[in-house]
Write a protein that holds these residues in place. Structure first.
Motif, short mmCIF file in Angstrom:
data_model
loop_
_atom_site.label_atom_id
_atom_site.label_comp_id
_atom_site.label_asym_id
_atom_site.label_seq_id
_atom_site.Cartn_x
_atom_site.Cartn_y
_atom_site.Cartn_z
N VAL A 87 0.84 -1.21 0.00
CA VAL A 87 0.00 0.00 0.00
C VAL A 87 0.87 1.25 0.00
N GLU A 88 1.89 1.24 0.86
CA GLU A 88 2.77 2.41 0.92
C GLU A 88 3.54 2.58 -0.38
N ALA A 89 3.92 1.46 -1.01
CA ALA A 89 4.63 1.56 -2.29
C ALA A 89 3.73 2.17 -3.36
N ARG A 90 2.44 1.74 -3.37
CA ARG A 90 1.51 2.33 -4.34
C ARG A 90 1.31 3.81 -4.05
N GLN A 91 1.20 4.17 -2.75
CA GLN A 91 1.05 5.58 -2.41
C GLN A 91 2.28 6.39 -2.81
N LEU A 105 4.95 10.08 -6.57
CA LEU A 105 5.95 10.36 -7.60
C LEU A 105 5.29 10.77 -8.92
N ASP A 106 4.21 10.08 -9.27
CA ASP A 106 3.50 10.43 -10.50
C ASP A 106 2.92 11.84 -10.41
N ASP A 107 2.37 12.18 -9.23
CA ASP A 107 1.85 13.53 -9.05
C ASP A 107 2.95 14.57 -9.14
N MET A 108 4.10 14.26 -8.54
CA MET A 108 5.22 15.20 -8.60
C MET A 108 5.74 15.34 -10.03
N ARG A 109 5.77 14.22 -10.77
CA ARG A 109 6.21 14.29 -12.16
C ARG A 109 5.24 15.12 -13.00
N ALA A 110 3.95 14.92 -12.79
CA ALA A 110 2.95 15.70 -13.52
C ALA A 110 3.05 17.18 -13.16
N MET A 111 3.26 17.47 -11.85
CA MET A 111 3.40 18.85 -11.43
C MET A 111 4.64 19.49 -12.04
N THR A 112 5.73 18.71 -12.10
CA THR A 112 6.97 19.23 -12.70
C THR A 112 6.76 19.55 -14.18
#
Length: 222
Positions: free
Chosen positions: A54-58, A63-70
């Motif tokens: 669960v923590e790995a998926r979170q 990371l995906d959110d940070m990549r999209a924000m970047t």
């Protein structure tokens, strides 16, 4: 389950595996360690594994959110840079146009001053002027004042990188000159600029004002 509990369970399981021997019986009369409940241990390990997943998926989601924000910030930064470049270009163009209009107005003023200088230079005092020397001194003072103003204006134009087009005596250049008159003289070269009713000017490599010229046209023999 907090991280400390996870580490404790893992350490206990590792210790149990390291000291466990199936054929090793405890001596008679000696107390033995309590048996480990393997079912409970594997259940807790299963819970731990699920929590790690669960923590790995979170973490992956973060990371995906940070990549999209970047990527979004990068795109916005590129758009902002493009808008700033366009704003600078527009401001620079507006400034050049304003400076161009101002310089053209200055050239018109210089034309009038030069015409006044020519009029004063053409003045020749006659016999009667000896009876009015004050008027002669006034004309001379006026000539000096106008000449000083013209020289100061020329200095300002030079500071603005404005220079006159060298037209008289050369050949006609349609890119810099405008023909306002024609003279026929077989002794002169065809398309030679004979005079310049109004001077033309350049600013660096940019044409600021066309020169009005009178050129020579040789007659064609019949």
């Amino acid at each position: 389950m907090d991280p400390d509990q996870k580490e404790r369970l893992i350490d206990e399981f590792r210790t149990c595996l390291d000291g466990w021997d199936v054929g090793d019986d405890s001596p008679a009369g000696q107390a033995s360690d309590p048996p480990v409940d393997l079912a409970l241990l594997f259940a807790e390990l299963s819970v731990l594994r699920n929590e790690v997943r669960v923590e790995a998926r979170q973490f992956k989601g973060a990371l995906d959110d940070m990549r999209a924000m970047t990527e979004l910030l990068g795109e916005q930064n590129r758009r902002l840079s493009h808008d700033l470049d366009r704003a600078r270009e527009t401001a620079g163009l507006a400034q050049r146009q304003t400076e161009r209009r101002l310089l053209l107005d200055m050239l018109e003023i210089r034309d009038r001053i030069a015409a006044a200088v020519d009029v004063v230079d053409a003045y020749r005092p006659g016999f009667l002027s000896r009876l009015a020397p004050a008027e002669t001194r006034l004309v001379r003072s006026l000539r000096e004042g106008i000449g000083l103003t013209q020289r100061r204006l020329d200095d300002v134009l030079v500071e603005r990188r404005v220079r006159a087009i060298d037209a008289v005596g050369g050949r006609l250049d349609p890119n810099k000159m405008r023909v306002v008159g024609v003279v026929v003289d077989d002794q002169r070269v065809a398309d030679e600029v004979l005079s310049e009713p109004r001077r033309g000017y350049m600013r660096d490599d940019e044409l600021l004002r066309l020169a009005d010229v009178i050129v020579n046209k040789r007659e064609i023999a019949a």
